[in-house]
Design a protein around this motif. Structure first.
Motif, PDB file in Angstrom:
ATOM      1  N   VAL A  99       7.266   7.336   9.105  1.00  0.00           N
ATOM      2  CA  VAL A  99       7.876   6.504   8.073  1.00  0.00           C
ATOM      3  C   VAL A  99       9.095   7.235   7.520  1.00  0.00           C
ATOM      4  O   VAL A  99       9.260   8.439   7.713  1.00  0.00           O
ATOM      5  CB  VAL A  99       6.884   6.182   6.927  1.00  0.00           C
ATOM      6  CG1 VAL A  99       5.697   5.398   7.436  1.00  0.00           C
ATOM      7  CG2 VAL A  99       6.428   7.435   6.215  1.00  0.00           C
TER       8      VAL A  99
ATOM      9  N   SER B 102       4.722  13.200   8.860  1.00  0.00           N
ATOM     10  CA  SER B 102       4.821  11.809   9.297  1.00  0.00           C
ATOM     11  C   SER B 102       5.699  11.688  10.546  1.00  0.00           C
ATOM     12  O   SER B 102       5.383  10.926  11.461  1.00  0.00           O
ATOM     13  CB  SER B 102       5.387  10.943   8.168  1.00  0.00           C
ATOM     14  OG  SER B 102       5.696   9.655   8.641  1.00  0.00           O
TER      15      SER B 102
ATOM     16  N   GLN C 149       2.137   1.729   6.532  1.00  0.00           N
ATOM     17  CA  GLN C 149       2.743   2.968   6.061  1.00  0.00           C
ATOM     18  C   GLN C 149       1.792   3.737   5.138  1.00  0.00           C
ATOM     19  O   GLN C 149       1.670   4.960   5.241  1.00  0.00           O
ATOM     20  CB  GLN C 149       4.050   2.684   5.307  1.00  0.00           C
ATOM     21  CG  GLN C 149       5.135   2.116   6.166  1.00  0.00           C
ATOM     22  CD  GLN C 149       5.148   0.586   6.151  1.00  0.00           C
ATOM     23  OE1 GLN C 149       4.181  -0.066   5.764  1.00  0.00           O
ATOM     24  NE2 GLN C 149       6.252   0.012   6.593  1.00  0.00           N
TER      25      GLN C 149
ATOM     26  N   THR D 121      10.258   5.846   2.011  1.00  0.00           N
ATOM     27  CA  THR D 121       8.903   5.292   1.992  1.00  0.00           C
ATOM     28  C   THR D 121       7.908   6.348   1.520  1.00  0.00           C
ATOM     29  O   THR D 121       6.981   6.034   0.757  1.00  0.00           O
ATOM     30  CB  THR D 121       8.512   4.755   3.377  1.00  0.00           C
ATOM     31  OG1 THR D 121       9.407   3.686   3.711  1.00  0.00           O
ATOM     32  CG2 THR D 121       7.082   4.253   3.415  1.00  0.00           C
TER      33      THR D 121
END
Length: 146
Positions: A64, A57, A31, A68
């Motif tokens: 993620v 993302s 991540q 996160t």
């Protein structure tokens, strides 16, 4: 805005991002590498919010969660590889440029950009209260159309 890495440059961007994390003493988890690649994979400085990084993302090969993103941005700031700039006391931007420099906040678009540091003159800042020290001074110049 985050890095848009062409497929042929992806491995180089990942390597750059992994080195960025390692130099900060951060373990290069999947991540973290994904988010670091979006932030610094092309070698350019940028300003992002958690939401814009999350959106980027979601479009990447390895998305993620928003939680996160928030946790990772905090870890990056704690490690000293990102700088948090708060606008209006509630909206946070994250800057990959760690040098001392002022910012323009564009009210109409809600974006943050670097302002020319060489044009800023601060003659003096107030002394810190007893037992305290100044950690940093953020200069945000708000702009709007006439």
């Amino acid at each position: 805005m985050t890095a848009q890495i062409p497929p042929e440059a992806r491995q180089s961007a990942i390597d750059l991002s992994t080195a960025w994390l390692s130099q900060a003493g951060l373990r290069p988890t999947r991540q973290r590498v994904n988010l670091a690649t979006l932030l610094v994979g092309d070698g350019q400085d940028r300003h992002v919010t958690a939401e814009t990084l999350y959106d980027a993302s979601r479009m990447s090969a390895d998305p993620v969660s928003l939680a996160t993103v928030y946790n990772t941005l905090k870890a990056f700031c704690d490690a000293g590889v990102l700088r948090e700039i708060t606008v209006d006391g509630s909206k946070s931007y994250f800057d990959t440029n760690l040098t001392d420099h002022p910012h323009f906040y564009w009210e109409d678009s809600g974006t943050l950009t670097d302002a020319p540091a060489e044009e800023l003159e601060l003659a003096r800042v107030p002394d810190a209260p007893a037992g305290m020290e100044i950690a940093k001074v953020d200069v945000v110049i708000r702009l709007r159309a006439k």
